[in-house]
Design a protein around this motif. Sequence first.
Motif, PDB file in Angstrom:
ATOM      1  N   MET A   1     -27.132  57.916  20.933  1.00 16.61           N
ATOM      2  CA  MET A   1     -25.966  57.806  20.346  1.00 16.61           C
ATOM      3  C   MET A   1     -24.823  56.694  20.724  1.00 16.61           C
ATOM      4  O   MET A   1     -24.241  55.921  20.272  1.00 16.61           O
ATOM      5  N   MET A   2     -24.874  56.458  22.205  1.00 18.82           N
ATOM      6  CA  MET A   2     -23.917  55.437  22.600  1.00 18.82           C
ATOM      7  C   MET A   2     -24.505  54.044  22.195  1.00 18.82           C
ATOM      8  O   MET A   2     -23.512  53.277  22.059  1.00 18.82           O
ATOM      9  N   ALA A   3     -25.607  53.912  22.152  1.00 22.80           N
ATOM     10  CA  ALA A   3     -25.947  52.646  21.453  1.00 22.80           C
ATOM     11  C   ALA A   3     -25.549  52.136  20.258  1.00 22.80           C
ATOM     12  O   ALA A   3     -25.155  51.085  20.047  1.00 22.80           O
ATOM     13  N   SER A   4     -25.658  53.134  19.503  1.00 24.25           N
ATOM     14  CA  SER A   4     -24.918  52.947  18.152  1.00 24.25           C
ATOM     15  C   SER A   4     -23.549  52.822  18.289  1.00 24.25           C
ATOM     16  O   SER A   4     -23.028  52.058  17.370  1.00 24.25           O
ATOM     17  N   LEU A   5     -22.807  53.416  18.986  1.00 25.21           N
ATOM     18  CA  LEU A   5     -21.489  53.385  19.245  1.00 25.21           C
ATOM     19  C   LEU A   5     -21.097  51.838  19.873  1.00 25.21           C
ATOM     20  O   LEU A   5     -20.230  51.490  19.054  1.00 25.21           O
ATOM     21  N   GLY A   6     -21.855  51.387  20.651  1.00 26.36           N
ATOM     22  CA  GLY A   6     -21.680  50.146  21.156  1.00 26.36           C
ATOM     23  C   GLY A   6     -21.767  49.106  19.913  1.00 26.36           C
ATOM     24  O   GLY A   6     -21.218  48.397  19.848  1.00 26.36           O
ATOM     25  N   PHE A   7     -22.819  49.283  19.063  1.00 31.77           N
ATOM     26  CA  PHE A   7     -23.079  48.405  18.137  1.00 31.77           C
ATOM     27  C   PHE A   7     -21.831  48.439  17.006  1.00 31.77           C
ATOM     28  O   PHE A   7     -21.541  47.648  16.701  1.00 31.77           O
ATOM     29  N   ASP A   8     -21.410  49.772  16.780  1.00 33.33           N
ATOM     30  CA  ASP A   8     -20.487  49.943  16.001  1.00 33.33           C
ATOM     31  C   ASP A   8     -19.073  49.318  16.392  1.00 33.33           C
ATOM     32  O   ASP A   8     -18.394  48.917  15.457  1.00 33.33           O
ATOM     33  N   LEU A   9     -18.866  49.394  17.591  1.00 38.93           N
ATOM     34  CA  LEU A   9     -17.704  48.761  18.015  1.00 38.93           C
ATOM     35  C   LEU A   9     -17.541  47.498  17.829  1.00 38.93           C
ATOM     36  O   LEU A   9     -16.374  46.783  17.985  1.00 38.93           O
ATOM     37  N   LEU A  10     -18.554  46.583  18.216  1.00 39.13           N
ATOM     38  CA  LEU A  10     -18.597  45.251  18.017  1.00 39.13           C
ATOM     39  C   LEU A  10     -19.410  44.379  17.306  1.00 39.13           C
ATOM     40  O   LEU A  10     -19.054  43.616  16.568  1.00 39.13           O
TER      41      LEU A  10
ATOM     42  N   CYS B   1     -16.422  48.541  27.101  1.00 38.44           N
ATOM     43  CA  CYS B   1     -17.274  48.028  25.972  1.00 38.44           C
ATOM     44  C   CYS B   1     -18.803  47.874  26.546  1.00 38.44           C
ATOM     45  O   CYS B   1     -19.706  48.168  26.151  1.00 38.44           O
ATOM     46  N   ALA B   2     -18.792  47.172  27.835  1.00 37.00           N
ATOM     47  CA  ALA B   2     -20.178  46.746  28.477  1.00 37.00           C
ATOM     48  C   ALA B   2     -20.929  48.249  28.728  1.00 37.00           C
ATOM     49  O   ALA B   2     -22.051  48.315  28.589  1.00 37.00           O
ATOM     50  N   CYS B   3     -20.002  49.247  29.344  1.00 43.79           N
ATOM     51  CA  CYS B   3     -20.655  50.652  29.593  1.00 43.79           C
ATOM     52  C   CYS B   3     -21.170  51.521  28.494  1.00 43.79           C
ATOM     53  O   CYS B   3     -22.406  51.837  28.493  1.00 43.79           O
ATOM     54  N   ILE B   4     -20.500  51.328  27.784  1.00 44.84           N
ATOM     55  CA  ILE B   4     -20.762  51.886  26.209  1.00 44.84           C
ATOM     56  C   ILE B   4     -22.086  51.346  25.554  1.00 44.84           C
ATOM     57  O   ILE B   4     -22.877  52.110  25.287  1.00 44.84           O
ATOM     58  N   ARG B   5     -21.989  49.960  25.643  1.00 45.56           N
ATOM     59  CA  ARG B   5     -23.123  49.294  25.042  1.00 45.56           C
ATOM     60  C   ARG B   5     -24.581  49.734  25.803  1.00 45.56           C
ATOM     61  O   ARG B   5     -25.621  49.611  25.255  1.00 45.56           O
ATOM     62  N   ILE B   6     -24.371  49.987  27.182  1.00 44.47           N
ATOM     63  CA  ILE B   6     -25.757  50.206  27.844  1.00 44.47           C
ATOM     64  C   ILE B   6     -25.849  51.819  28.102  1.00 44.47           C
ATOM     65  O   ILE B   6     -26.701  52.234  28.803  1.00 44.47           O
ATOM     66  N   GLY B   7     -24.901  52.399  27.433  1.00 48.63           N
ATOM     67  CA  GLY B   7     -24.982  53.944  27.485  1.00 48.63           C
ATOM     68  C   GLY B   7     -24.617  54.677  28.806  1.00 48.63           C
ATOM     69  O   GLY B   7     -24.735  55.807  29.217  1.00 48.63           O
TER      70      GLY B   7
END
Length: 107
Positions: free
Chosen positions: A1-10, A68-74
């Motif tokens: 889920m975190m990876a898709s949140l990162g995708f959705d953010l940027l 954003c980097a943290c969210i991107r890698i979970g």
Amino acid sequence: MMASLGFDLLDRHVIGGGADDPATSTLTFARLLERSSFLGSGLRMLGVQPGDEVGVQVAGDDRVVAVCACIRIGAVPAPDGAVVVADGDAGPHADVVEPLLARRPVG
């Protein structure tokens, strides 16, 4: 889920044509994506894994990039959190990663 949140953010915003839109007062979405991807790569090289907490001890746009980097890698961003250094070598990313320290989750 975190990876898709990162995708959705940027990523989704950049792909959708908003690359040059302002993400912060000084960064476009494209630049934020670039910087957070680079930092995320450095954190991974240090051995940061999904679920690890990363202390974010920077301010301003650097804080936005770090979160954003943290969210991107979970990983879990912990602004101003007390942390210990992760194992590994950040390689060419060391100067970017230095203000960020990581710890494994408890439990």
